[in-house]
Write an enzyme that holds these catalytic residues in place. Structure first.
Site: not given
Lengths: 97, 486, 461
Positions: C78, C153, C177
Site C-alpha cells: 500500500k 482505503s 481500511s
C-alpha cells in the site's frame, strides 16, 4: 447547541494553514454545525463521567533509548526531496520577524 | 529599599516570572539518534525525524529524562512519577513537523524553588514546573536577499523549560535568579548555561500593580532576552512602559513582545502570534513516562554536590565565612579553582587571593576563571610560599603579576629573579650592620630616645635587601644589634 | 503449466520450495497480470524491474540454501508504507514526487524474509476514506464489477489481490481500511493488535489508530505475511515486546468448544448467509454466545472526532519545505497555504479543518476529551465481552459494494458502511475478515485465535 459560522471555519483554516474558498466555508459551516449537533447528542451518556479518556490502546511502558549518536551525516539524503535548496540549506520565502 | 516605580498617582510594584529554556547536555537528541553538537555542517546533524519526514516516530532518550530529574532535585522540586508528552501545534519555518513535542498537562517536574541572595537578604523564588521538550531548527534570514535558509541541526535537541512563579519583585532579583539557576545547571552538568550560544534562553513575564493591590494584572511576555544584563534591562523598560500606560489611563494588553536592546524598548510581535491556539493534546506516538521511586532515588544518590551544599562544606571544613564561601561557590569554575588551589594551604589566605587580586586581574582582562593564566595549583603554591616565609607578602604581589603575564609557576619565578626571602640571620645581620655604620648619627639619635627612627631603619634595611628580608625578622635583629651597640 | 497467479500465496511458497518454479517465473507471471489488469488502476507505482531484480536475488539465495519465510513471493505494498528509493505518495499530490530515503520497518521485514516488491498500491488520499476515490491518482475499480469501488482505503491492495496481480499485499487500518476493501473485493484481510506491527515508516493518518496489516486470498496467506511483519521495533515507542508466534502453523481447523460471541449490535443488518454461518460454526463444535456491546453505535462519532483531531497534526508537516510539491508564494504563510491548497484534496482539507476545531480550545474539552472517554467505554464493552467469550463473530460490511458514482455522492457515509469495523480499531484489537465478508475480532495480543477461527469461517459459503 453550538453553531459553527463561516468565521470559525476561516479561523480554523488559518491555524491549519489551509485555504478555504468563501462558498466552501459557507457549506462547511452548515454541515459542521449539523455534525456537531449529532456528536453532541451522542456525548450525553452519563457513563462518560465515570471513565478516563483513552489516548491510545497501547498499554506498555514507554521505551527509553540509550544516549548514543546513531543517525546523522546524511544531509544529502535529508535534502534530496527538497523543492528549493541553497547548498545544504532548505529555502523558504523570506520570513519576517 | 524594595524596588518601586513611582508614578504620578501612585507607587507601583513589579510582578515578574521567568521562563528559561535550557538545552540539555546529552550526546544525542531527545527523540532521535542525531548528534547535539553545536556548529556542524548544515542539516548534517538532522535525523529524518528532526527534518519532519513522513512515518518518522519519536523514541525518548533516557539521558534527557535523567537530566531533568537531576535538575528537578537541584531545584528542590517534586519529581513526577507520571508525566505525559503533548503536541503543541503551530506552523513556523523552523518547526519541521508542525508541532513541538512538549509537556503541558503533566510535566516531569513541578513545585520547586530557588533561594536568591539580595540586598534585603534571602528570598525564595518559586518554580512552577520544569518540562521536557524539543528545540526547533534555525532560520537564517541574512544570507540571501529574498529567502530564509533553514538548518535543522538544532531541531530536536532536548530542552528543559523551567517556569518560575511570578515571585520576582525587582530586576536585580531576576538577575540573581537567573545567575543562581545557571549555576545550578552547571554544577549538575545538565546544561552548559551558555547564553551567548543560546544553550540557555530566557523569556520574561512582566506585569505591574499598585502597592497593596492583590491579584495580578495582565502580563506581557517579553521574548528573546538573552543575557542577564538584558533580562534586567528588559524588565525595567517593560515595567516602566506598563506604569506609563496605566498612569495615562490606558490598559495593558496581554501580549507577546520582543526586546530590542539597541533601541532600548519592547515592541509587539505580529498580532497573529497572539491569536494562536496551540491546540495541545497528548502525543499518541509516546506512551506516558512512568518513573519508579528506585530510579529517582538512584539519581538523587549520585547527584554531584550543589552550590548550597558546597558552601556549607567550605564553611565547615575551611572555616570560611558565609560571605566568602557564598562568593566562591557562586559558580562552579570558581569553586573548582578554589578547591584545587586550597589543597594543603591556608584556606582563608587562598580565598582572599582569589576574591581579591585574582578577580581584579581577571576582571581587567575580561577573562573567566577557567581561562585564568594563573593555574589554581600555582596560586596555592604562592600562598604556601608566603606561609612558609619563603617570600614576603610584598614580594608575593610582584610574583603574582609575573605569574599573570607569563603563566609560570611561582617557584620558577622566585628562583629566576632571586626573590627568595633572606632567612639566614648572619646575612641579615651583615646588612643591618652595614646600614647602622652608614648612619651612625641616626643611631645616636635613637640612643637619645628618638625611638621613631627605628622604623626608618627597617625601611632602609628592606630597601637595601630589595624586600627580601622578612620585616618581622628585620625588626628583631635590628633591636638586637642596637642593644649590642650600647 | 497452469497460470501461477491462480495459486494462493501458501501454494506458491510450496511450489517455490519444491523448485516447481522459480521466483523469477512467479514474478514474471504477476508482472504480466499487472499489465493485463492495469485498467483497474490498482497500482500507483509499478516496479517490475525492481521486482525481477529482487526475484533473481531470491533465486540465488534459495540455490545457496538461504530460504526466508516468504522467499521469492511477489507482493504489493500500500502506498502508505515508505519504501526506500521508490516513490511513496499516500495517494496525495502533496507527496506525488516523494522518494523516501528510508524503508518502513514492516516492509523491511518482508524483504528480509525474501519477499519481492511488485509496486505500490492505490489508496484514498492519506488513507482517509473507504472507497479509494479520493486518490490523486484516480479511482481504483473493483475487479468483480468495474463500475463499483473496491472499498477502502486499502482499495488498491484489495483489488490487486482479488485480480491476482500479486500473491498478497499490505494494508493499513485506521477505522477499517483493510477489512472494508477486503469485503468489497471478496478477499481476506487481517490487522493485528495495535502495537504488533511497527508504524515506523508508515505515513501517519491517526497515530493512536493506525495499524499495518495484510490482504490475501486466504486466511492462511494472511497468516504467512503478518507473522513476518509483526514484532518489536525499537524505532516505534508503541511497539510491543511480546513474542510473535508462528501463526500460519496454528491454523488447525479445530474450534471445538470455543466460545464465539455474537454482538447483538452487529447483527442489525446481516448478509443472506448469516444464519447458515452460525449453524456451520455450531456444527464445528463452537459455542455461540449472545453478547451486548452497548456503545457500538457511538464508535462512528468517536472515530470521527479522534481520527480528525490526530490527522490534523500528523498532516501539518506537509508544508512544501523539505519534500513534496511546493506551490510558490510571496511570504512563507502564502507558500504554506498555496502548497496545502494545491497538494491536498478537498476531503483531506475538510478533515484537517474539522480536526483543528476538535483540538482547539473551543473543541477540545467539549468534544475531543469526551470522545476519548467514549473510547474507553467502547473498549470496556470488549473487555466485558472477552470475559465470556474467546472471539467475537459478525458480518464485516453488510452492504453490497457501491458504484463509483454512488461513492462520489457520499455512499460511504451510509450507516452500515463501517459500523462493525470501527469499534475494534478504537479498542486496538486484532480483527480480520474472510473472503465471504464475515469477520472475527479477538482479545488484545491474541492474533492466533482470531486467525484460527477465521480459517474455519473461510469455509462458510
Amino acid at each position: 447547541m453550538i453553531k459553527i459560522d463561516k468565521e470559525t471555519i476561516k479561523e480554523m483554516a488559518v491555524w491549519a494553514q489551509v485555504r478555504v474558498p468563501e462558498e466552501e466555508a459557507e457549506v462547511m459551516a452548515k454541515e459542521f454545525t449539523e455534525t456537531l449537533a449529532w456528536i453532541g447528542e451522542r456525548l450525553k451518556d452519563p457513563d462518560l463521567q465515570k471513565v478516563s479518556p483513552m489516548v491510545s490502546p497501547f498499554d506498555e511502558p514507554i521505551p527509553l533509548r540509550r544516549d548514543e549518536v546513531i543517525e546523522g551525516n546524511q544531509s544529502q539524503e535529508i535534502l534530496s526531496n527538497a523543492p528549493d535548496t541553497i547548498p545544504d540549506f532548505f529555502c523558504v520565502p523570506k520570513m519576517v520577524e | 529599599m524594595s524596588y518601586r516605580i513611582q508614578g504620578e498617582t501612585t507607587e507601583w510594584e513589579l510582578v515578574c516570572g521567568l521562563e528559561i529554556h535550557c538545552q540539555i547536555i546529552s550526546q544525542s537528541k531527545v527523540f532521535s539518534g542525531a548528534s547535539t553538537k553545536f556548529g556542524g555542517e548544515p542539516n548534517n546533524q538532522a535525523s529524518f525525524l528532526d527534518a519532519g519526514f513522513p512515518g518518522q516516530l519519536p523514541v525518548l532518550n533516557e539521558k534527557c529524562v535523567e537530566q531533568c530529574i537531576k535538575t528537578g532535585i537541584g531545584l528542590n522540586a517534586k519529581i513526577n512519577k507520571y508525566s505525559v508528552f503533548d503536541r503543541k501545534n503551530y506552523f513556523y519555518g523552523d518547526l519541521p513537523t508542525g508541532y513541538q513535542i512538549t509537556q503541558l498537562f503533566h510535566p516531569i517536574v513541578s513545585e520547586g524553588y530557588i533561594e536568591v541572595e539580595t540586598e534585603e537578604g534571602s528570598r525564595t523564588i518559586g518554580i512552577e514546573r520544569l518540562h521536557l521538550e524539543q528545540d526547533a531548527g534555525k532560520s537564517i534570514h541574512d544570507m540571501h536577499p529574498s529567502k530564509t535558509m533553514l538548518d535543522f541541526n538544532r531541531a530536536g535537541v532536548g530542552l528543559m523549560e523551567i517556569v518560575s512563579r511570578p515571585d520576582i519583585r525587582s530586576p536585580e532579583e531576576a538577575g540573581e535568579y537567573l545567575r543562581k539557576l545557571r549555576s545550578i545547571v552547571r554544577y549538575l552538568e545538565t546544561c552548559d548555561g551558555n547564553m551567548d550560544e543560546g544553550s540557555m534562553r530566557c523569556d520574561v513575564n512582566v506585569s505591574v500593580r499598585p502597592i497593596g493591590e492583590g491579584g495580578y494584572r495582565p502580563k506581557v511576555e517579553v521574548k528573546n532576552v538573552n543575557s542577564v544584563k538584558f533580562v534586567m534591562h528588559a524588565i525595567e523598560i517593560e515595567a516602566h512602559r506598563q506604569v506609563d500606560l496605566y498612569e495615562s489611563g490606558n490598559k495593558v494588553l496581554q501580549e507577546t513582545r520582543l526586546f530590542d536592546p539597541i533601541n532600548q524598548e519592547t515592541r509587539p510581535m505580529r498580532s497573529k502570534e497572539n491569536a494562536l491556539d496551540y491546540r495541545y493534546f497528548p502525543d499518541p506516538d509516546l506512551p506516558p513516562l512512568i518513573l519508579t521511586d528506585d530510579y529517582i532515588e538512584n539519581i538523587r544518590q549520585n547527584l554531584p554536590e550543589l552550590p548550597e551544599q558546597k558552601k556549607a562544606r567550605f564553611m565547615k571544613d575551611f572555616g570560611l565565612s558565609a560571605y566568602d564561601a557564598g562568593i566562591l561557590v557562586s559558580d562552579k569554575e570558581t569553586a573548582l579553582y578554589f578547591e584545587d588551589a586550597v589543597q594543603g594551604q591556608d584556606a582563608k589566605k587562598v580565598a582572599n587571593w582569589i576574591m581579591g587580586d585574582l578577580f581584579a586581574a581577571l576582571n581587567k582582562t575580561c577573562l573567566s576563571i577557567s581561562q585564568s593564566p594563573i593555574k589554581a595549583k600555582d596560586l596555592g603554591a604562592l600562598v604556601g610560599m608566603i606561609t612558609s616565609g619563603t617570600i614576603s607578602g610584598k614580594i608575593a604581589k610582584e610574583v603574582f603579576e609575573i605569574m599573570l603575564e607569563t603563566g609560570k609557576s611561582p617557584s620558577v619565578i622566585v628562583e629566576e629573579k632571586g626573590l627568595k626571602q633572606v632567612t639566614d640571620s648572619t646575612a641579615i645581620e651583615g646588612i643591618i650592620e652595614k646600614v647602622l655604620q652608614e648612619n651612625t648619627d641616626k643611631v645616636k639619635e635613637i640612643k637619645a630616645g628618638k625611638e621613631k627612627l627605628k622604623g626608618w631603619f627597617v625601611g632602609q634595611i628592606m630597601k637595601v635587601s630589595q624586600g627580601k628580608i622578612n620585616p618581622v625578622l628585620a625588626n628583631q635583629l635590628l633591636e638586637k644589634k642596637l642593644s649590642e651597640k650600647e | 503449466m497452469t497460470d501461477i497467479t491462480e495459486l494462493t500465496l501458501s501454494e506458491t511458497l510450496n511450489g517455490l520450495g519444491s523448485k516447481e518454479f522459480s521466483s523469477v517465473e512467479v514474478t514474471s507471471a504477476y508482472i504480466k497480470k499487472m499489465e493485463e489488469k492495469r485498467h483497474l488502476n490498482a497500482f500507483i507505482t509499478e516496479t517490475p524491474e525492481k521486482a525481477l531484480e529482487m526475484a533473481k536475488a531470491s533465486d540465488t539465495r534459495r540455490s545457496k540454501g538461504h530460504v526466508g519465510k516468504l522467499e521469492g513471493l511477489p507482493i504489493a505494498i500500500k502506498d502508505m508504507f515508505c519504501t526506500k528509493g521508490i516513490k511513496t505518495t499516500a495517494a496525495s499530490r502533496i507527496l506525488s514526487n516523494f522518494i523516501p530515503p528510508f524503508e518502513s520497518t514492516t516492509t523491511q521485514k518482508l524483504w528480509d524474509a525474501g519477499a519481492v516488491c511488485l509496486g505500490k498500491t492505490n489508496t484514498d488520499e492519506f488513507a482517509m476514506g473507504s472507497s479509494t476515490i479520493t486518490s490523486y491518482f484516480g479511482v481504483t475499480k473493483n475487479p468483480h464489477n468495474e463500475n463499483c469501488v473496491p472499498g477502502g482505503s486499502s482499495g488498491g491492495s484489495a483489488a490487486a489481490v482479488a485480480a491476482h496481480m500479486c500473491a498478497g499485499a499490505t494494508g493499513t487500518e485506521t477505522g477499517g481500511s483493510i477489512r472494508h476493501p477486503a469485503s468489497f473485493c471478496q478477499v481476506s484481510g487481517f490487522k493485528p493488535t495495535y502495537g504488533r506491527c511497527s508504524r515506523y515508516g508508515v505515513i501517519a493518518y491517526a497515530s493512536s489508530l493506525d495499524e499495518p496489516g495484510v490482504l490475501g486470498r486466504t486466511i492462511k496467506d494472511c497468516a504467512h505475511m503478518i507473522e513476518v511483519m509483526m514484532g518489536y521495533d525499537p524505532k516505534d515507542s508503541t511497539s510491543s515486546r511480546k513474542e510473535v508466534p508462528e501463526l500460519h502453523k496454528m491454523l488447525d481447523k479445530n474450534i471445538k468448544g470455543m466460545k464465539i460471541g455474537i454482538p447483538r449490535e452487529y447483527t442489525e443488518l446481516v448478509p443472506s448467509n448469516w444464519e447458515s454461518a452460525l449453524t456451520f460454526l455450531k456444527e464445528r463444535g463452537a459455542v455461540i454466545v449472545d453478547i451486548e456491546m452497548p456503545h457500538t453505535e457511538e464508535a462512528g462519532m468517536v472515530y470521527y472526532v479522534i481520527s480528525q483531531g490526530e490527522a490534523t497534526t500528523n498532516l501539518a508537516r506537509y508544508d512544501g519545505v523539505r519534500y513534496g510539491e511546493r506551490a510558490p508564494g510571496e511570504t512563507l504563510e502564502e507558500m504554506y497555504m498555496n502548497t496545502r491548497m494545491l497538494g491536498f484534496g478537498q476531503e483531506v482539507r475538510n478533515r484537517i479543518i474539522l480536526g483543528t476545531f476538535f483540538t482547539s480550545a473551543k473543541g477540545y474539552y467539549d468534544y475531543f476529551v469526551p470522545a476519548q472517554k467514549m473510547r474507553s467505554l467502547i473498549k470496556q464493552d470488549f473487555d466485558k465481552a472477552f470475559e465470556k467469550v474467546d472471539v467475537l463473530f459478525s458480518p464485516s460490511v453488510p452492504i453490497r459494494p457501491f458504484t463509483i458514482e454512488e461513492a462520489k455522492h457520499g455512499a460511504a457515509k451510509g450507516r452500515f458502511n463501517d459500523t462493525y469495523l470501527m469499534p475494534s480499531c478504537l479498542a486496538g484489537l486484532p480483527a480480520g475478515c474472510a473472503h465471504n465478508g464475515l469477520q472475527v475480532i479477538g482479545r488484545q495480543w491474541d492474533e492466533a485465535t482470531v486467525l484460527k477461527v477465521l480459517d474455519v469461517v473461510e469455509e462458510i459459503k
